[in-house]
Write a protein that holds these residues in place. Structure first.
Motif, PDB file in Angstrom:
ATOM      1  N   LEU A 171       0.847  -1.208   0.000  1.00  0.00           N
ATOM      2  CA  LEU A 171       0.000   0.000   0.000  1.00  0.00           C
ATOM      3  C   LEU A 171       0.878   1.252   0.000  1.00  0.00           C
ATOM      4  CD1 LEU A 171      -2.579  -1.154   2.689  1.00  0.00           C
ATOM      5  CD2 LEU A 171      -3.067  -0.810   0.259  1.00  0.00           C
ATOM      6  N   ALA A 172       2.103   1.097   0.528  1.00  0.00           N
ATOM      7  CA  ALA A 172       3.001   2.257   0.655  1.00  0.00           C
ATOM      8  C   ALA A 172       3.694   2.614  -0.664  1.00  0.00           C
ATOM      9  CB  ALA A 172       4.048   1.956   1.720  1.00  0.00           C
ATOM     10  N   LEU A 173       3.547   1.783  -1.682  1.00  0.00           N
ATOM     11  CA  LEU A 173       4.207   2.127  -2.957  1.00  0.00           C
ATOM     12  C   LEU A 173       3.573   3.399  -3.525  1.00  0.00           C
ATOM     13  CD1 LEU A 173       4.512  -1.378  -4.680  1.00  0.00           C
ATOM     14  CD2 LEU A 173       6.407   0.085  -3.981  1.00  0.00           C
ATOM     15  N   PRO A 174       4.383   4.405  -3.820  1.00  0.00           N
ATOM     16  CA  PRO A 174       3.804   5.703  -4.244  1.00  0.00           C
ATOM     17  C   PRO A 174       3.478   5.732  -5.737  1.00  0.00           C
ATOM     18  CG  PRO A 174       6.181   5.882  -4.047  1.00  0.00           C
ATOM     19  CD  PRO A 174       5.851   4.456  -3.720  1.00  0.00           C
ATOM     20  N   ILE A 175       2.549   4.873  -6.156  1.00  0.00           N
ATOM     21  CA  ILE A 175       2.276   4.704  -7.594  1.00  0.00           C
ATOM     22  C   ILE A 175       1.803   6.017  -8.234  1.00  0.00           C
ATOM     23  CG2 ILE A 175       0.886   3.437  -9.297  1.00  0.00           C
ATOM     24  CD1 ILE A 175       3.082   1.774  -7.851  1.00  0.00           C
ATOM     25  N   LYS A 176       0.894   6.701  -7.559  1.00  0.00           N
ATOM     26  CA  LYS A 176       0.360   7.956  -8.124  1.00  0.00           C
ATOM     27  C   LYS A 176       1.500   8.958  -8.323  1.00  0.00           C
ATOM     28  CE  LYS A 176      -3.351  10.185  -9.297  1.00  0.00           C
ATOM     29  NZ  LYS A 176      -4.251   9.693 -10.307  1.00  0.00           N
ATOM     30  N   LYS A 177       2.379   9.050  -7.326  1.00  0.00           N
ATOM     31  CA  LYS A 177       3.474  10.035  -7.398  1.00  0.00           C
ATOM     32  C   LYS A 177       4.527   9.636  -8.424  1.00  0.00           C
ATOM     33  CE  LYS A 177       3.032  11.813  -2.743  1.00  0.00           C
ATOM     34  NZ  LYS A 177       3.480  11.615  -1.384  1.00  0.00           N
ATOM     35  N   LEU A 178       4.626   8.349  -8.704  1.00  0.00           N
ATOM     36  CA  LEU A 178       5.600   7.911  -9.715  1.00  0.00           C
ATOM     37  C   LEU A 178       5.050   8.120 -11.130  1.00  0.00           C
ATOM     38  CD1 LEU A 178       6.773   4.515  -8.124  1.00  0.00           C
ATOM     39  CD2 LEU A 178       8.200   6.554  -8.459  1.00  0.00           C
ATOM     40  N   SER A 179       3.717   8.230 -11.236  1.00  0.00           N
ATOM     41  CA  SER A 179       3.074   8.292 -12.561  1.00  0.00           C
ATOM     42  C   SER A 179       3.381   9.593 -13.288  1.00  0.00           C
ATOM     43  CB  SER A 179       1.562   8.191 -12.418  1.00  0.00           C
ATOM     44  OG  SER A 179       1.229   6.952 -11.888  1.00  0.00           O
TER      45      SER A 179
ATOM     46  N   ASP B  78      -8.332  -5.698  -5.415  1.00  0.00           N
ATOM     47  CA  ASP B  78      -9.601  -5.055  -5.815  1.00  0.00           C
ATOM     48  C   ASP B  78     -10.081  -4.057  -4.763  1.00  0.00           C
ATOM     49  OD1 ASP B  78      -9.643  -6.567  -8.047  1.00  0.00           O
ATOM     50  OD2 ASP B  78     -11.120  -8.028  -7.325  1.00  0.00           O
ATOM     51  N   LEU B  79     -10.006  -4.492  -3.498  1.00  0.00           N
ATOM     52  CA  LEU B  79     -10.645  -3.684  -2.454  1.00  0.00           C
ATOM     53  C   LEU B  79      -9.731  -2.639  -1.836  1.00  0.00           C
ATOM     54  CD1 LEU B  79     -12.608  -6.536  -0.639  1.00  0.00           C
ATOM     55  CD2 LEU B  79     -13.459  -4.920  -2.353  1.00  0.00           C
ATOM     56  N   GLU B  80      -8.414  -2.913  -1.816  1.00  0.00           N
ATOM     57  CA  GLU B  80      -7.525  -1.976  -1.112  1.00  0.00           C
ATOM     58  C   GLU B  80      -6.395  -1.410  -1.979  1.00  0.00           C
ATOM     59  OE1 GLU B  80      -6.372  -2.958   3.006  1.00  0.00           O
ATOM     60  OE2 GLU B  80      -7.482  -4.830   2.683  1.00  0.00           O
ATOM     61  N   LEU B  81      -5.679  -2.332  -2.665  1.00  0.00           N
ATOM     62  CA  LEU B  81      -4.431  -1.883  -3.299  1.00  0.00           C
ATOM     63  C   LEU B  81      -4.677  -0.930  -4.472  1.00  0.00           C
ATOM     64  CD1 LEU B  81      -1.411  -2.291  -2.864  1.00  0.00           C
ATOM     65  CD2 LEU B  81      -1.457  -4.089  -4.595  1.00  0.00           C
ATOM     66  N   PHE B  82      -5.465  -1.357  -5.449  1.00  0.00           N
ATOM     67  CA  PHE B  82      -5.710  -0.478  -6.596  1.00  0.00           C
ATOM     68  C   PHE B  82      -6.385   0.835  -6.153  1.00  0.00           C
ATOM     69  CE2 PHE B  82      -5.368  -3.430 -10.607  1.00  0.00           C
ATOM     70  CZ  PHE B  82      -3.992  -3.375 -10.487  1.00  0.00           C
ATOM     71  N   PRO B  83      -7.406   0.790  -5.264  1.00  0.00           N
ATOM     72  CA  PRO B  83      -7.960   2.070  -4.793  1.00  0.00           C
ATOM     73  C   PRO B  83      -6.891   2.954  -4.131  1.00  0.00           C
ATOM     74  CG  PRO B  83      -9.436   0.267  -4.215  1.00  0.00           C
ATOM     75  CD  PRO B  83      -8.193  -0.363  -4.783  1.00  0.00           C
ATOM     76  N   ALA B  84      -6.005   2.358  -3.320  1.00  0.00           N
ATOM     77  CA  ALA B  84      -4.974   3.166  -2.637  1.00  0.00           C
ATOM     78  C   ALA B  84      -4.005   3.767  -3.650  1.00  0.00           C
ATOM     79  CB  ALA B  84      -4.211   2.308  -1.634  1.00  0.00           C
ATOM     80  N   TRP B  85      -3.704   3.038  -4.697  1.00  0.00           N
ATOM     81  CA  TRP B  85      -2.771   3.526  -5.718  1.00  0.00           C
ATOM     82  C   TRP B  85      -3.442   4.482  -6.710  1.00  0.00           C
ATOM     83  CZ3 TRP B  85      -0.108  -1.665  -7.643  1.00  0.00           C
ATOM     84  CH2 TRP B  85       0.755  -2.131  -6.632  1.00  0.00           C
ATOM     85  N   GLY B  86      -4.788   4.493  -6.693  1.00  0.00           N
ATOM     86  CA  GLY B  86      -5.505   5.310  -7.684  1.00  0.00           C
ATOM     87  C   GLY B  86      -5.508   4.646  -9.053  1.00  0.00           C
ATOM     88  N   VAL B  87      -5.517   3.304  -9.070  1.00  0.00           N
ATOM     89  CA  VAL B  87      -5.495   2.572 -10.349  1.00  0.00           C
ATOM     90  C   VAL B  87      -6.883   1.996 -10.641  1.00  0.00           C
ATOM     91  CG1 VAL B  87      -4.563   0.520 -11.508  1.00  0.00           C
ATOM     92  CG2 VAL B  87      -3.048   1.985 -10.166  1.00  0.00           C
ATOM     93  N   ILE B  88      -7.330   2.164 -11.881  1.00  0.00           N
ATOM     94  CA  ILE B  88      -8.596   1.560 -12.304  1.00  0.00           C
ATOM     95  C   ILE B  88      -8.260   0.305 -13.108  1.00  0.00           C
ATOM     96  CG2 ILE B  88     -10.765   1.938 -13.571  1.00  0.00           C
ATOM     97  CD1 ILE B  88     -10.368   3.923 -11.262  1.00  0.00           C
TER      98      ILE B  88
END
Ligand code: SAM
Length: 415
Positions: free
Chosen positions: A258-266, A288-298
């Motif tokens: 969950l701590a991976l800063p995917i949005k900030k890396l994008s 589905d329920l936590e990781l993609f929502p936390a990263w802001g990934v659809i």
């Protein structure tokens, strides 16, 4: 005639596209060889685990091949619990597609005649031990953990064009840089050899790595969104009880991802995010329920990696509950400033695909980067990053605690 054309494309590229365009066969060794000019990837090195099993006649025992014992055990299974039922439903959705892909492979007799000879090409049938690390080999992960880690350096042998030489030959100049917690770059258009504690590594052209623990992953966040990454490939060290995995690399509990800063890396214009996951229902739910929502990934699409042996048979029974012969690559987008742009790409991204290949070393994924390039948003070529990488690629930043692992010279043959 068409089939012959597809085969010659495959022999050159390592990629065989079946008539049904959702199915693709990949020979990782051929694909990787296109990335190097002075080296070739050793088939014996790449397929060592697989061919070693075959040579020792371990089929239906350890290694990749799961045996009668396990089948008997599975037959004894009582009623499935709620999570297992959900996993089975997921499998039943994927199964028709996987069977169709497998049928296409079995019909591609030209392709199979090539894969069958892989074994011979690797020298496996000669009965000698194929590939082994020296017994005193201390892994990069172990080196990165000790107090001396900040002091370790890697020496890059950079080509220096020798103007005085009549034949225009080249000599090398050493560049010594910190190995850990540092961006190490080969900016040249040729592969570069590197040395760390008597081990040699090959760095592909225009590639870089950052070797660190997850705690330092924030150092990769770009100062400007316009220099962010538009393709982010992630293969997390999911927890798994297997003793084999434990001896290969450390794993992490889900919450760490969950701590991976995917949005900030994008990249500011958005990013295609590709996430490898095993078949455990627990992980799919978490994503589905936590990781993609936390990263802001659809989540948009799922690709399946179907694992076969050189003779074309599946590495295990498709219905074997705990050891399916496939894994999933979940694809989704992180939206950027221009949502419309990404929405258009979403429509072109195939909704499901099957990538078939012979597996390499434990947990090593097939090289599929080029299959994703056309779906990457923003400026071309896209900036690409692999998280939890164990190898390097031209044009990519590889991050993890051992991104040099498969770059070690023993995995290559000098041409
Ligand atoms: N994609 C890779 C391949 O095809 O070979 C396999 C990646 S493997 C599933 C996960 C990787 O994450 C391993 O190299 C493991 O050592 C690394 N890893 C585990 N814990 C880590 C941590 N705390 N920080 C960085 N990397 C870590």
């Amino acid at each position: 005639c068409l089939a012959r054309d597809e085969l010659s494309v495959f022999l050159e590229s390592g990629i065989y596209r079946f008539v049904d365009s959702r199915f693709i066969f990949v020979d990782p060794v051929r694909v990787l060889n296109r990335l190097y000019s002075r080296f070739r990837v050793s088939p014996a090195g790449y397929y060592s685990r697989f061919f070693e099993c075959e040579r020792k006649g371990l089929e239906n025992k350890d290694c990749l091949l799961y045996g009668k014992k396990r089948k008997r055990k599975e037959k004894k299974l009582r009623c499935l619990n709620e999570k297992e039922c959900a996993a089975d439903r997921r499998h039943q959705v994927a199964k028709p597609l996987l069977l169709k892909a497998y049928e296409s492979l079995l019909q591609a007799t030209d392709l199979l005649s090539v894969t069958r000879s892989l074994n011979r090409e690797s020298g496996c049938s000669e009965g000698r031990k194929l590939f082994d690390l020296p017994s005193d080999h201390q892994s990069l992960i172990e080196h990165g953990r000790v107090w001396q880690a900040p002091l370790y350096e890697i020496t890059l042998k950079l080509p220096e064009h020798d103007q005085s030489s009549e034949v225009g030959g080249s000599s090398f100049k050493d560049r010594v840089v910190p190995l850990f917690n540092n961006l190490v770059v080969n900016e040249t258009s040729d592969e570069v050899e590197a040395e760390f504690l008597d081990h040699q590594y090959i760095l592909p052209r225009e590639s870089c790595f950052y070797m660190s623990d997850l705690r330092l992953v924030h150092n990769l966040i770009p100062a400007e969104a316009s220099s962010g990454f538009s393709l982010i490939l992630i293969d997390p060290p999911w927890e798994n009880g297997s003793a084999q995995q434990k001896s290969k690399y450390p794993t992490l509990p889900n919450r760490h991802f969950l701590a991976l800063p995917i949005k900030k890396l994008s990249h500011g214009k958005g990013a295609l995010v590709a996430l490898w996951v095993t078949n455990r229902e627990k992980f799919h739910r978490f994503i589905d329920l936590e990781l993609f929502p936390a990263w802001g990934v659809i989540h948009i699409s799922t690709y399946y990696w179907l694992k076969v042996k050189a003779d074309g048979s599946l590495i295990s029974d498709l219905d074997l509950f705990h050891h399916r012969p496939y894994e999933c690559l979940l694809l989704g987008y992180c939206y950027g400033e221009d949502v419309k742009d990404v929405k258009l790409l979403e429509q072109t991204l195939p909704k499901d695909r099957v990538i078939i290949s012979i597996p390499g070393d434990y947990s090593r994924k097939p090289p599929i980067a080029e299959l994703l390039q056309e779906y990457v948003p923003g400026p071309k070529p896209g900036r690409c990053i692999e998280l939890f990488a164990r190898e390097m690629n031209p044009g990519w930043l590889s991050w993890g605690n051992e991104p040099l692992h498969f770059q070690e010279s023993q995995y290559f043959i000098r041409t």
